[in-house]
Motif scaffolding. Sequence first.
Motif, PDB file in Angstrom:
ATOM      1  N   PRO A  19       0.835  -1.203   0.000  1.00  0.00           N
ATOM      2  CA  PRO A  19       0.000   0.000   0.000  1.00  0.00           C
ATOM      3  C   PRO A  19       0.873   1.257   0.000  1.00  0.00           C
ATOM      4  O   PRO A  19       1.830   1.348   0.780  1.00  0.00           O
ATOM      5  N   PRO A  20       0.576   2.221  -0.842  1.00  0.00           N
ATOM      6  CA  PRO A  20       1.417   3.423  -0.907  1.00  0.00           C
ATOM      7  C   PRO A  20       1.360   4.270   0.346  1.00  0.00           C
ATOM      8  O   PRO A  20       2.234   5.127   0.551  1.00  0.00           O
ATOM      9  N   GLY A 182       3.975   9.433   1.276  1.00  0.00           N
ATOM     10  CA  GLY A 182       3.634   8.097   0.806  1.00  0.00           C
ATOM     11  C   GLY A 182       4.705   7.554  -0.119  1.00  0.00           C
ATOM     12  O   GLY A 182       5.716   8.214  -0.387  1.00  0.00           O
ATOM     13  N   VAL A 183       4.465   6.349  -0.600  1.00  0.00           N
ATOM     14  CA  VAL A 183       5.422   5.662  -1.468  1.00  0.00           C
ATOM     15  C   VAL A 183       4.934   5.740  -2.906  1.00  0.00           C
ATOM     16  O   VAL A 183       3.821   5.305  -3.214  1.00  0.00           O
ATOM     17  N   SER A 188       2.313   6.808 -10.353  1.00  0.00           N
ATOM     18  CA  SER A 188       2.620   7.919  -9.441  1.00  0.00           C
ATOM     19  C   SER A 188       4.119   8.200  -9.415  1.00  0.00           C
ATOM     20  O   SER A 188       4.541   9.362  -9.322  1.00  0.00           O
ATOM     21  N   ALA A 189       4.947   7.161  -9.515  1.00  0.00           N
ATOM     22  CA  ALA A 189       6.390   7.384  -9.576  1.00  0.00           C
ATOM     23  C   ALA A 189       6.745   8.162 -10.842  1.00  0.00           C
ATOM     24  O   ALA A 189       7.590   9.069 -10.812  1.00  0.00           O
ATOM     25  N   GLU A 190       6.091   7.830 -11.950  1.00  0.00           N
ATOM     26  CA  GLU A 190       6.333   8.568 -13.192  1.00  0.00           C
ATOM     27  C   GLU A 190       5.893  10.019 -13.048  1.00  0.00           C
ATOM     28  O   GLU A 190       6.586  10.938 -13.522  1.00  0.00           O
ATOM     29  N   ALA A 191       4.752  10.242 -12.400  1.00  0.00           N
ATOM     30  CA  ALA A 191       4.243  11.603 -12.245  1.00  0.00           C
ATOM     31  C   ALA A 191       5.193  12.463 -11.414  1.00  0.00           C
ATOM     32  O   ALA A 191       5.363  13.662 -11.687  1.00  0.00           O
ATOM     33  N   VAL A 194      10.342  10.060 -10.083  1.00  0.00           N
ATOM     34  CA  VAL A 194      11.234   9.394  -9.133  1.00  0.00           C
ATOM     35  C   VAL A 194      11.228   7.893  -9.394  1.00  0.00           C
ATOM     36  O   VAL A 194      10.358   7.367 -10.095  1.00  0.00           O
ATOM     37  N   ALA A 195      12.184   7.199  -8.810  1.00  0.00           N
ATOM     38  CA  ALA A 195      12.242   5.748  -8.929  1.00  0.00           C
ATOM     39  C   ALA A 195      11.122   5.120  -8.105  1.00  0.00           C
ATOM     40  O   ALA A 195      10.760   5.651  -7.047  1.00  0.00           O
ATOM     41  N   PRO A 196      10.549   3.998  -8.561  1.00  0.00           N
ATOM     42  CA  PRO A 196       9.518   3.308  -7.773  1.00  0.00           C
ATOM     43  C   PRO A 196      10.031   2.988  -6.367  1.00  0.00           C
ATOM     44  O   PRO A 196      11.174   2.580  -6.177  1.00  0.00           O
TER      45      PRO A 196
END
Length: 212
Positions: A19-20, A182-183, A188-191, A194-196
Amino acid sequence: MTESVPGSTFEAAYAEGSPPWVIDAPQPAIVELERRGGIRGRVLEPGCGTGEHVLHLAALGYDVLGVDLVPAAVELARDGARRRGIEARFEVADALRLPAELDDRPFDTVVDSALFHIFGDVERAAYVRNLHAVCRPGAAVHVLALADTGPGFGPEVGEPVLREAFGAGWRLVELRPSSYRGVARGESAEAFGVAPGTLVDPPAWLATAVRL
């Protein structure tokens, strides 16, 4: 948002183990809220997840109860309490049925970290009515909700939604910009670029309403 996020979404997130919103620490905004004297008396956290806020507040000596609809989340929270040697209480309960599922002792403070924003229009109103029913007059409800002012990783709300929700029966004493940690994964990482798996702090609202 007109429709609520279904409970199955959260059950699946815990089953998958990523979960993020699980950062293994309390939200910085909630930690600062306590430091500023925003927490008092008997405390409820609806939608407590893995219980980081409950554990943080219980370790500081607060009488605090965490509830969540997802049994797996409550078990993780209880495990965390055992591992850390903290006396903390967690129960499986539906935030839309609080008066029926909790005892009749009223709360002085409610800490809502990323629960309010998952509800659609109808259930949001029901949720706020439930909070009113389990709070004593003068109780403070603090809501940390993802804002519609920038990139995020989940449902978001605008400032007018919070103002409307805490209208009759409440006095909205503060509504200010904040952030929610959050993670970032997948889209969301692309948005965020950043790296996943990277921790990010998308914009949020921090609202405080007092029950009349």
